[in-house]
Every structure is written in structure tokens, then in C-alpha cells.
Design a protein around this motif. Structure first.
Motif, PDB file in Angstrom:
ATOM      1  N   GLU A 118      43.960  12.215   2.633  1.00 15.95           N
ATOM      2  CA  GLU A 118      43.890  11.256   3.895  1.00 15.95           C
ATOM      3  C   GLU A 118      42.815  10.545   3.915  1.00 15.95           C
ATOM      4  O   GLU A 118      42.516   9.462   4.607  1.00 15.95           O
ATOM      5  CB  GLU A 118      44.309  11.836   5.171  1.00 15.95           C
ATOM      6  CG  GLU A 118      45.532  12.524   5.762  1.00 15.95           C
ATOM      7  CD  GLU A 118      46.414  11.450   5.842  1.00 15.95           C
ATOM      8  OE1 GLU A 118      45.990  10.465   6.580  1.00 15.95           O
ATOM      9  OE2 GLU A 118      47.358  11.306   5.404  1.00 15.95           O
ATOM     10  N   SER A 119      41.836  10.616   3.067  1.00 19.07           N
ATOM     11  CA  SER A 119      40.414  10.219   3.019  1.00 19.07           C
ATOM     12  C   SER A 119      40.496   8.788   2.484  1.00 19.07           C
ATOM     13  O   SER A 119      41.235   8.441   1.517  1.00 19.07           O
ATOM     14  CB  SER A 119      39.436  11.005   2.293  1.00 19.07           C
ATOM     15  OG  SER A 119      39.262  12.173   2.947  1.00 19.07           O
ATOM     16  N   LEU A 120      39.556   7.798   3.004  1.00 20.47           N
ATOM     17  CA  LEU A 120      39.849   6.607   2.795  1.00 20.47           C
ATOM     18  C   LEU A 120      38.585   5.949   1.961  1.00 20.47           C
ATOM     19  O   LEU A 120      38.523   4.804   1.429  1.00 20.47           O
ATOM     20  CB  LEU A 120      40.340   5.694   4.020  1.00 20.47           C
ATOM     21  CG  LEU A 120      41.737   5.481   4.239  1.00 20.47           C
ATOM     22  CD1 LEU A 120      41.982   4.744   5.435  1.00 20.47           C
ATOM     23  CD2 LEU A 120      42.569   4.989   3.002  1.00 20.47           C
ATOM     24  N   TYR A 121      37.575   6.529   1.965  1.00 21.47           N
ATOM     25  CA  TYR A 121      36.231   6.056   1.487  1.00 21.47           C
ATOM     26  C   TYR A 121      36.514   6.309  -0.090  1.00 21.47           C
ATOM     27  O   TYR A 121      36.947   7.359  -0.475  1.00 21.47           O
ATOM     28  CB  TYR A 121      35.059   7.069   1.809  1.00 21.47           C
ATOM     29  CG  TYR A 121      35.278   8.504   1.634  1.00 21.47           C
ATOM     30  CD1 TYR A 121      34.672   9.169   0.560  1.00 21.47           C
ATOM     31  CD2 TYR A 121      35.522   9.460   2.710  1.00 21.47           C
ATOM     32  CE1 TYR A 121      34.554  10.564   0.359  1.00 21.47           C
ATOM     33  CE2 TYR A 121      35.652  10.840   2.536  1.00 21.47           C
ATOM     34  CZ  TYR A 121      35.236  11.296   1.214  1.00 21.47           C
ATOM     35  OH  TYR A 121      35.287  12.694   1.123  1.00 21.47           O
ATOM     36  N   GLY A 122      35.693   5.355  -0.988  1.00 23.16           N
ATOM     37  CA  GLY A 122      35.659   5.675  -2.129  1.00 23.16           C
ATOM     38  C   GLY A 122      34.789   6.544  -2.621  1.00 23.16           C
ATOM     39  O   GLY A 122      33.581   6.533  -2.068  1.00 23.16           O
ATOM     40  N   GLY A 123      34.831   6.967  -3.757  1.00 23.81           N
ATOM     41  CA  GLY A 123      34.066   8.150  -4.330  1.00 23.81           C
ATOM     42  C   GLY A 123      33.086   7.664  -5.152  1.00 23.81           C
ATOM     43  O   GLY A 123      32.339   8.574  -5.764  1.00 23.81           O
ATOM     44  N   CYS A 124      32.757   6.515  -5.413  1.00 24.45           N
ATOM     45  CA  CYS A 124      31.885   5.815  -6.298  1.00 24.45           C
ATOM     46  C   CYS A 124      30.841   5.278  -5.205  1.00 24.45           C
ATOM     47  O   CYS A 124      31.030   4.827  -3.880  1.00 24.45           O
ATOM     48  CB  CYS A 124      32.336   4.803  -7.030  1.00 24.45           C
ATOM     49  SG  CYS A 124      33.554   5.477  -8.013  1.00 24.45           S
ATOM     50  N   SER A 125      29.564   5.021  -5.755  1.00 27.36           N
ATOM     51  CA  SER A 125      28.539   4.371  -4.927  1.00 27.36           C
ATOM     52  C   SER A 125      28.538   2.926  -4.683  1.00 27.36           C
ATOM     53  O   SER A 125      29.483   2.230  -5.624  1.00 27.36           O
ATOM     54  CB  SER A 125      27.153   5.011  -5.405  1.00 27.36           C
ATOM     55  OG  SER A 125      26.714   4.033  -6.540  1.00 27.36           O
ATOM     56  N   ASP A 126      28.158   2.253  -3.854  1.00 24.72           N
ATOM     57  CA  ASP A 126      28.110   0.723  -3.566  1.00 24.72           C
ATOM     58  C   ASP A 126      27.593   0.116  -5.127  1.00 24.72           C
ATOM     59  O   ASP A 126      28.139  -0.695  -5.516  1.00 24.72           O
ATOM     60  CB  ASP A 126      27.508   0.293  -2.385  1.00 24.72           C
ATOM     61  CG  ASP A 126      25.965   0.915  -2.208  1.00 24.72           C
ATOM     62  OD1 ASP A 126      25.583   1.831  -3.052  1.00 24.72           O
ATOM     63  OD2 ASP A 126      25.458   0.548  -1.194  1.00 24.72           O
ATOM     64  N   GLU A 127      26.446   0.472  -5.371  1.00 25.27           N
ATOM     65  CA  GLU A 127      25.764  -0.111  -6.512  1.00 25.27           C
ATOM     66  C   GLU A 127      26.370   0.110  -7.802  1.00 25.27           C
ATOM     67  O   GLU A 127      26.731  -0.585  -8.567  1.00 25.27           O
ATOM     68  CB  GLU A 127      24.191   0.460  -6.780  1.00 25.27           C
ATOM     69  CG  GLU A 127      23.534   0.035  -5.705  1.00 25.27           C
ATOM     70  CD  GLU A 127      21.898   0.235  -5.688  1.00 25.27           C
ATOM     71  OE1 GLU A 127      21.629   0.644  -6.794  1.00 25.27           O
ATOM     72  OE2 GLU A 127      21.361   0.374  -4.926  1.00 25.27           O
ATOM     73  N   ALA A 128      27.199   1.367  -8.149  1.00 26.64           N
ATOM     74  CA  ALA A 128      28.019   1.704  -9.254  1.00 26.64           C
ATOM     75  C   ALA A 128      29.182   0.726  -9.266  1.00 26.64           C
ATOM     76  O   ALA A 128      29.533   0.232 -10.282  1.00 26.64           O
ATOM     77  CB  ALA A 128      28.348   3.225  -9.239  1.00 26.64           C
ATOM     78  N   LEU A 129      29.892   0.422  -7.934  1.00 26.66           N
ATOM     79  CA  LEU A 129      30.965  -0.221  -7.899  1.00 26.66           C
ATOM     80  C   LEU A 129      30.725  -1.672  -8.115  1.00 26.66           C
ATOM     81  O   LEU A 129      31.443  -2.371  -8.908  1.00 26.66           O
ATOM     82  CB  LEU A 129      31.696  -0.118  -6.437  1.00 26.66           C
ATOM     83  CG  LEU A 129      32.825  -0.347  -6.178  1.00 26.66           C
ATOM     84  CD1 LEU A 129      33.708   0.322  -7.054  1.00 26.66           C
ATOM     85  CD2 LEU A 129      33.195  -0.770  -4.832  1.00 26.66           C
ATOM     86  N   GLN A 130      29.578  -2.325  -7.638  1.00 26.85           N
ATOM     87  CA  GLN A 130      28.963  -3.606  -8.137  1.00 26.85           C
ATOM     88  C   GLN A 130      28.613  -3.744  -9.325  1.00 26.85           C
ATOM     89  O   GLN A 130      29.044  -4.620 -10.186  1.00 26.85           O
ATOM     90  CB  GLN A 130      27.678  -3.741  -7.250  1.00 26.85           C
ATOM     91  CG  GLN A 130      27.293  -5.205  -7.174  1.00 26.85           C
ATOM     92  CD  GLN A 130      26.117  -5.396  -6.707  1.00 26.85           C
ATOM     93  OE1 GLN A 130      25.480  -4.697  -6.114  1.00 26.85           O
ATOM     94  NE2 GLN A 130      25.650  -6.775  -6.389  1.00 26.85           N
ATOM     95  N   LEU A 131      28.055  -2.769 -10.130  1.00 26.84           N
ATOM     96  CA  LEU A 131      27.821  -2.882 -11.682  1.00 26.84           C
ATOM     97  C   LEU A 131      29.057  -2.879 -12.289  1.00 26.84           C
ATOM     98  O   LEU A 131      29.229  -3.477 -13.323  1.00 26.84           O
ATOM     99  CB  LEU A 131      27.058  -1.721 -11.994  1.00 26.84           C
ATOM    100  CG  LEU A 131      26.176  -1.749 -13.225  1.00 26.84           C
ATOM    101  CD1 LEU A 131      25.358  -2.951 -13.468  1.00 26.84           C
ATOM    102  CD2 LEU A 131      25.419  -0.512 -13.553  1.00 26.84           C
ATOM    103  N   PHE A 132      30.070  -1.833 -11.900  1.00 23.76           N
ATOM    104  CA  PHE A 132      31.323  -1.945 -12.656  1.00 23.76           C
ATOM    105  C   PHE A 132      32.161  -2.994 -12.464  1.00 23.76           C
ATOM    106  O   PHE A 132      32.771  -3.471 -13.372  1.00 23.76           O
ATOM    107  CB  PHE A 132      32.096  -0.349 -12.193  1.00 23.76           C
ATOM    108  CG  PHE A 132      33.650  -0.360 -12.737  1.00 23.76           C
ATOM    109  CD1 PHE A 132      33.609   0.228 -14.142  1.00 23.76           C
ATOM    110  CD2 PHE A 132      34.688  -0.995 -12.043  1.00 23.76           C
ATOM    111  CE1 PHE A 132      34.924   0.190 -14.813  1.00 23.76           C
ATOM    112  CE2 PHE A 132      35.908  -0.781 -12.805  1.00 23.76           C
ATOM    113  CZ  PHE A 132      35.890  -0.250 -13.882  1.00 23.76           C
TER     114      PHE A 132
END
Length: 445
Positions: free
Chosen positions: A218-232
Motif C-alpha cells: 500500500e506504500s507509495l513512497y519510492g525506495g530510492c533517494s532523490d539524488e539517486a533518482l536524479q542521477l539515474f
């Protein structure tokens, strides 16, 4: 492998509230009993170690040496505060001892809030009350908050509005808390508007802390960090421009002999990893490749609409992060908080307040309470200044512990254990697996 911390340690020379001679905030659990069975509550997990009980007058009186220095007293724990018949007296005793600019508040499901009780609480000195809504759809509300009805919250709003008029307490603030899940995400903007029409001036939105795999879905938060997501995202776009299918990486990296195309895939991912390593960004490539980008975008869009509603209606809105913040901030410790259980035990934060198992990062995580003393046995100020408690707070705000949720090697034996001893940074602060400091979970503070 140990990576450099990307958090910003607190400057200990500036008089951080965490290191003052007395706590600045107290979170006091007036009861662990509740009249609802909410889906997102830790008491729904099968192996929680939470005994039921109400705080006594003598235990609350033992907190009084801390009151003259408090900026906030939050009368919340696992249970419903209104169940404790001494709550009104607790508010009055604290109000007489706290600074004039310090505030007293709590969150409630509102079922027991009559106009008479509301008047009593406001006369005693209550400053804020936050009602839990989670849905304005009767059907969804019943599913999320078993035993409750939307009409119960409506009646609580009516009682509080009447009490404000009766007592002349125009300064009293009514708020709402909304725990966002897959089941109720799209309701958020309308629910906030609904609450404002009934007198709410502030709102807290938080993701649900899951306690098992079912709740995790039911959780909606991403399991990655904001900076990791930006870099990816940057390297994902580069891959698209070069015609490289980055999502084939784990199928080709295990091959002994690779085609030129497969070599290009591996080279691009190696470059991604090298940049992350150079910037000190924790990178869990498997999570990034599994990320549901459509859902991630939908959460962002709903939060944007919620903020637009708040701006238009003058609602003070506190939204959580959509993904984990790489730069961590533990408001509980940094702002000088101490947490008191109903029977007087002192802990440093919500995460380490009780024994339970959570599923916050996609795996089963046993959590043991961190207790530094009991106010029924020692003075609360002495406990606060105890060498072990102070050292713990210093360790927390130094932020020299791993991002377990963003680590490709997690879960490991360091943190997935019934008895935590140290992490991979050789630190004794059990905060690497905590997500409160990443901006995902929020509460009344």
C-alpha cells in the motif's frame, strides 16, 4: 562497502537543542489503548510488543521539571489520547508551567470528542488538535479506520468550532492528518478542501509506515533517494539517446562473453556507478530499475494539486517527500525531543519508542526500543543529561551511518537482527534503517 555520508552534520558549537541542558520538546504517550483498528497502526502487526495502559497522574507529574523549557508538548503515542480520563488535567498542569509561547497539542480520531470535552480541553490550555481523516469516502474510511465513520470526524469538527466560540479561543488551531496510501491517494486534494470548509487551518500528510509485506504493497513512497533518482534519470536519458536498453543490464552483466551492444550497456552502467561513488550517493540499481515511473509521477501530480488547494484556501500544508531525501534530517533529535511511554520510559524518537517489526524498506526489520531511563525511577532532567543519552544524540546528528534503504547489499546482518550492536560504519546508533529522517514519514511536531 562504506560510503561517505551525504548528510549534513549539525554544528555542535551552535547550541543545538539536542545538546541543551533540558529537552525542548516532549512527546508523551498518555495511553496505548485505542477505540479503532486502523490499517496503518503498528498494533495491527502480529508481533508488536506494546502493552496496553494509561499514563498515571504520578508519572505525568514526574515530567514537570522539563515543562518550563518546552517549546512544545505533544500528547501522542500509540493510542487515542482522549481515552485517558486525566488528559484535561494533564493539559492544565502543563500549561501552568510551560512558557507562554510553548504549545500543547495532540492528534485524535475524534470519536470521543464532544463539545463539552472540547470546551474543557480549550479551557485547560490546549493549543492544537489534529484530526485523522485519511478519506472522506465513507467506504474507504471504514476500510482504513475500522470502527470509525466520516461522520465521526464531522462531529469532532463541529464540537471544536463550538468550543472555540464558547471559550473565545480564536488562537486555537484545528488541523488534519492524512496518511496517504494507494487506496486514498486521489482523494487528498478534495479531503483537504473538505477539512478547510470545516475549520482546519493546518494539515499534515504522511506516507504509511508498513509493518509487513501486505502493508508494504500500500506504500507509495519510492525506495530510492532523490539524488539517486536524479542521477539515474540523467543516465537513463543518455541511454535512450544512444539507443541503449539500460533495463537489460542484469541480464547481460552475468555473461562471460558479451556482444558490442551488451558491452555498451555495461559501460554506461559502470559510468553511472562511478559518478554515484564520486558524489557519495547511495545507489541501489535494482530498485531504480524496478521503479514504477508512472506511479511516481502520479504521486507528484497529486501532491502538486494538494499544494494548489492549500495555497488557494490558506491552509498550512506539510507534505512528505515522494522519494527518500539523500540529505537526512532527524527533527526529533535535532529539535531536542524526548519521548515518554505511558509507563514513564524515555526514548529518543518514534522509530525507537517501542518493540515492533516494520517493512519500510522492502524487508522485515526488527526494531527494539532504545530506553535511557524511567521517570518513575530517575529525574527526567538527569536522564536527559545522562552521558549515554547525550552521546546517542550526538551520534544521531553527526549522521555518520549508512543509508540502508538505498544500499544494494541490504538487508544485512548488521541491521536485520533482534539485537543491534553496530552498523557497517562501526557506529552504535541504530538509525541507518530509519526512514523518518528522509522526509517520508511525518507527525505533529
Amino acid at each position: 562497502m562504506r560510503k561517505a555520508s551525504h548528510a549534513e552534520p549539525v554544528d555542535l558549537s551552535t547550541g543545538s537543542p539536542a545538546l541543551l541542558a533540558r529537552p525542548s520538546k516532549l512527546f508523551v504517550e498518555t495511553t496505548t489503548r485505542c477505540n479503532l483498528g486502523c490499517l496503518m497502526c503498528v498494533k495491527q502487526s502480529c508481533d508488536h510488543g506494546i502493552a496496553e495502559g494509561d499514563m498515571s497522574a504520578s508519572t505525568f507529574a514526574a515530567l514537570e521539571p522539563a515543562f518550563p523549557n518546552l517549546s512544545a508538548l505533544i500528547l501522542n503515542g500509540i493510542g487515542e489520547p482522549l481515552i485517558n480520563p486525566l488528559l484535561d488535567d494533564f493539559v492544565g498542569r502543563a500549561r501552568r508551567l510551560m512558557p507562554a509561547d510553548g504549545w500543547i497539542g495532540f492528534q485524535s480520531n475524534g470519536l470521543l470528542l464532544t463539545e463539552l470535552r472540547a470546551v474543557s480541553l480549550l479551557h485547560a490550555g490546549l493549543d492544537r488538535l489534529c484530526l485523522s481523516i485519511d478519506s472522506i469516502s465513507p467506504e474507504t474510511f471504514r476500510k482504513l479506520r475500522e470502527g470509525g465513520e466520516v461522520e465521526d470526524v464531522q462531529h469532532a469538527f463541529t464540537a471544536l468550532a463550538a468550543a472555540k466560540r464558547t471559550t473565545g479561543r480564536t488562537d486555537f488551531k484545528i488541523g488534519v492528518e492524512f496518511v496517504v496510501t494507494r487506496a486514498n491517494l486521489r482523494e487528498l486534494p478534495d479531503a483537504l478542501a473538505w477539512a478547510v470548509r470545516r475549520g482546519a487551518s493546518f494539515a499534515l500528510v504522511t506516507h504509511a509506515l508498513p509493518y509487513d509485506q501486505q502493508h508494504g504493497c500500500e506504500s507509495l513512497y519510492g525506495g530510492c533517494s532523490d539524488e539517486a533518482l536524479q542521477l539515474f534519470g540523467k543516465w537513463r536519458e543518455e541511454a535512450e539517446r544512444e539507443g541503449i536498453d539500460i533495463y537489460r543490464y542484469y541480464n547481460v552483466v552475468v555473461k562471460y562473453s558479451r556482444s558490442p551492444e551488451e558491452q555498451r550497456i555495461c559501460a554506461l552502467v559502470d559510468a553511472l556507478k562511478a559518478e554515484a561513488e564520486g558524489k557519495g550517493v547511495f545507489l541501489d540499481l535494482k530498485k531504480l530499475l524496478r521503479l514504477n515511473w508512472r506511479e511516481h509521477q502520479e504521486v507528484e501530480e497529486v501532491f502538486e494539486r494538494a499544494q494548489e488547494v492549500a495555497d488557494r484556501l490558506g491552509l498550512e500544508l506539510k507534505l512528505p517527500s515522494v522519494v527518500l531525501n539523500e540529505t537526512r534530517h532527524c527533527g526529533f533529535v535535532e529539535e531536542g525531543g524526548a519521548f515518554v511511554t505511558w509507563n514513564g520510559a524515555i526514548s529518543p524518537c518514534y522509530f525507537l519508542w517501542h518493540r515492533y517489526t516494520c517493512f519500510a524498506s522492502g524487508w522485515s526489520q526488527p526494531v527494539q526500543p532504545k530506553v535511557f531511563g524511567n521517570v518513575n525511577e530517575r529525574d527526567i532532567v538527569d536522564i536527559w543529561n545522562d552521558k549515554a543519552f547525550r552521546s546517542f544524540r550526538e551520534g544521531v546528528i553527526a549522521y555518520d551511518y549508512p543509508h540502508c534503504s538505498s544500499c544494494g547489499l541490504a538487508p544485512c546482518d548488521y541491521v536485520q537482527t533482534e539485537s543491534f550492536e553496530q552498523d557497517c560504519h562501526i557506529r552504535e546508533v541504530p538509525c541507518g534503517a530509519c526512514l523518518w529522517c528522509t522526509g517520508i514519514f511525518q507527525c505533529m511536531t
